[in-house]
Scaffold this motif. Sequence first.
Motif, short mmCIF file in Angstrom:
data_model
loop_
_atom_site.label_atom_id
_atom_site.label_comp_id
_atom_site.label_asym_id
_atom_site.label_seq_id
_atom_site.Cartn_x
_atom_site.Cartn_y
_atom_site.Cartn_z
N SER A 30 -41.45 31.84 43.54
CA SER A 30 -40.12 31.38 43.93
C SER A 30 -39.84 31.89 45.33
CB SER A 30 -39.07 31.91 42.95
OG SER A 30 -37.79 31.52 43.36
N THR A 31 -39.42 31.01 46.21
CA THR A 31 -39.12 31.38 47.59
C THR A 31 -37.64 31.14 47.84
OG1 THR A 31 -41.34 30.69 48.25
CG2 THR A 31 -39.71 30.96 50.00
N ALA A 32 -36.98 32.14 48.44
CA ALA A 32 -35.55 32.02 48.71
C ALA A 32 -35.23 32.61 50.08
CB ALA A 32 -34.76 32.74 47.63
N THR A 33 -34.20 32.07 50.70
CA THR A 33 -33.74 32.64 51.97
C THR A 33 -32.71 33.73 51.72
OG1 THR A 33 -32.12 30.87 52.15
CG2 THR A 33 -34.21 30.56 53.30
N THR A 34 -32.01 33.68 50.57
CA THR A 34 -31.04 34.72 50.21
C THR A 34 -31.10 34.94 48.71
OG1 THR A 34 -29.25 33.14 49.90
CG2 THR A 34 -29.44 34.15 52.08
N PHE A 35 -30.63 36.10 48.29
CA PHE A 35 -30.51 36.39 46.87
C PHE A 35 -29.12 36.96 46.65
CE2 PHE A 35 -30.53 39.45 43.39
CZ PHE A 35 -30.91 38.62 42.37
N ASN A 36 -28.34 36.31 45.80
CA ASN A 36 -27.01 36.79 45.47
C ASN A 36 -26.98 37.13 43.99
OD1 ASN A 36 -25.85 36.29 48.05
ND2 ASN A 36 -25.78 34.13 47.55
#
Length: 65
Positions: A30-36
Motif C-alpha cells: 500500500s502506498t500513501a502520501t499521508t497517513f491520518n
Amino acid sequence: MSRIQVDKIFDKEGTGAPTFPAGVVVTGVSTATTFNGTTFNGNATTATNAQGLTGTPNIVVGSVT
C-alpha cells in the motif's frame, strides 16, 4: 473471492477520494502520501535516506537499536 482491477477510484460524485467508513484491509503493498489516524498496526519499512522531504518536516523517533 471477488477481484476488481481499475486504474482509479473516486467518490460517488467523481470529485474526490472514496471514504471507507467500515475501514479497509490491504493485503500486499500500500502506498500513501499521508497517513491520518491514531494507530498503526503492522510493519513499517525502514527508509535509507530522507529523500522526498520538503519544508520543515518533523520526525519523531521512538528508539534506535
